[in-house]
Scaffold this motif. Sequence first.
Motif, PDB file in Angstrom:
ATOM      1  N   CYS A  93       0.836  -1.215   0.000  1.00 43.87           N
ATOM      2  CA  CYS A  93       0.000   0.000   0.000  1.00 43.87           C
ATOM      3  C   CYS A  93       0.864   1.256   0.000  1.00 43.87           C
ATOM      4  CB  CYS A  93      -0.905  -0.006   1.230  1.00 43.87           C
ATOM      5  SG  CYS A  93      -2.007  -1.436   1.300  1.00 43.87           S
ATOM      6  N   SER A  94       0.245   2.386  -0.291  1.00 44.91           N
ATOM      7  CA  SER A  94       0.942   3.672  -0.299  1.00 44.91           C
ATOM      8  C   SER A  94       0.738   4.390   1.029  1.00 44.91           C
ATOM      9  CB  SER A  94       0.402   4.565  -1.414  1.00 44.91           C
ATOM     10  OG  SER A  94       0.590   3.953  -2.663  1.00 44.91           O
ATOM     11  N   TYR A  95       1.838   4.852   1.605  1.00 40.64           N
ATOM     12  CA  TYR A  95       1.789   5.618   2.846  1.00 40.64           C
ATOM     13  C   TYR A  95       1.058   6.943   2.612  1.00 40.64           C
ATOM     14  CZ  TYR A  95       3.479   8.746   6.525  1.00 40.64           C
ATOM     15  OH  TYR A  95       3.548   9.661   7.549  1.00 40.64           O
ATOM     16  N   ALA A 152      -6.807   8.151   2.967  1.00 40.13           N
ATOM     17  CA  ALA A 152      -6.445   6.761   3.257  1.00 40.13           C
ATOM     18  C   ALA A 152      -7.694   5.899   3.379  1.00 40.13           C
ATOM     19  CB  ALA A 152      -5.651   6.692   4.557  1.00 40.13           C
ATOM     20  N   TYR A 184      -2.772   4.381   5.313  1.00 37.35           N
ATOM     21  CA  TYR A 184      -2.339   3.943   3.988  1.00 37.35           C
ATOM     22  C   TYR A 184      -3.506   3.971   3.015  1.00 37.35           C
ATOM     23  CZ  TYR A 184       1.717   1.958   6.397  1.00 37.35           C
ATOM     24  OH  TYR A 184       2.847   1.782   7.146  1.00 37.35           O
ATOM     25  N   CYS A 216      -4.745   1.625   0.047  1.00 35.91           N
ATOM     26  CA  CYS A 216      -4.523   0.279  -0.515  1.00 35.91           C
ATOM     27  C   CYS A 216      -5.430   0.050  -1.719  1.00 35.91           C
ATOM     28  CB  CYS A 216      -4.816  -0.787   0.526  1.00 35.91           C
ATOM     29  SG  CYS A 216      -3.697  -0.692   1.952  1.00 35.91           S
TER      30      CYS A 216
END
Length: 101
Positions: free
Chosen positions: A40-42, A77, A99, A101
């Motif tokens: 996933c991306s922070y 997020a 995150y 996702c």
Amino acid sequence: MKRIALGAVLAAGLAACTQDPGFVGASGVREATAAEVAACSYVTDIRMSPGVYGVLADQGVKYARNTIMADARDAGANTVVFDPVTPGADVYELHAVAYRC
């Protein structure tokens, strides 16, 4: 007449509370473990202290967790990883990483 006005004020106060994500939770955001968010991306880190302690500590922690999840959603997020909390220990601050996702 005063009773009707008082009732209207109380009803409005309760309606305002029920819209608070700390009380009702945040839709569209799930809690995960660190292993589940590897791809996933922070988005951001979020910290919050519970507003109450003692006999109301559990409710304070629940409110803080719900608020963190709502803040994560507002930041873009859809997944939150909370730092582990030792069962039975006093919680003075919650930390989570959000995150997408």
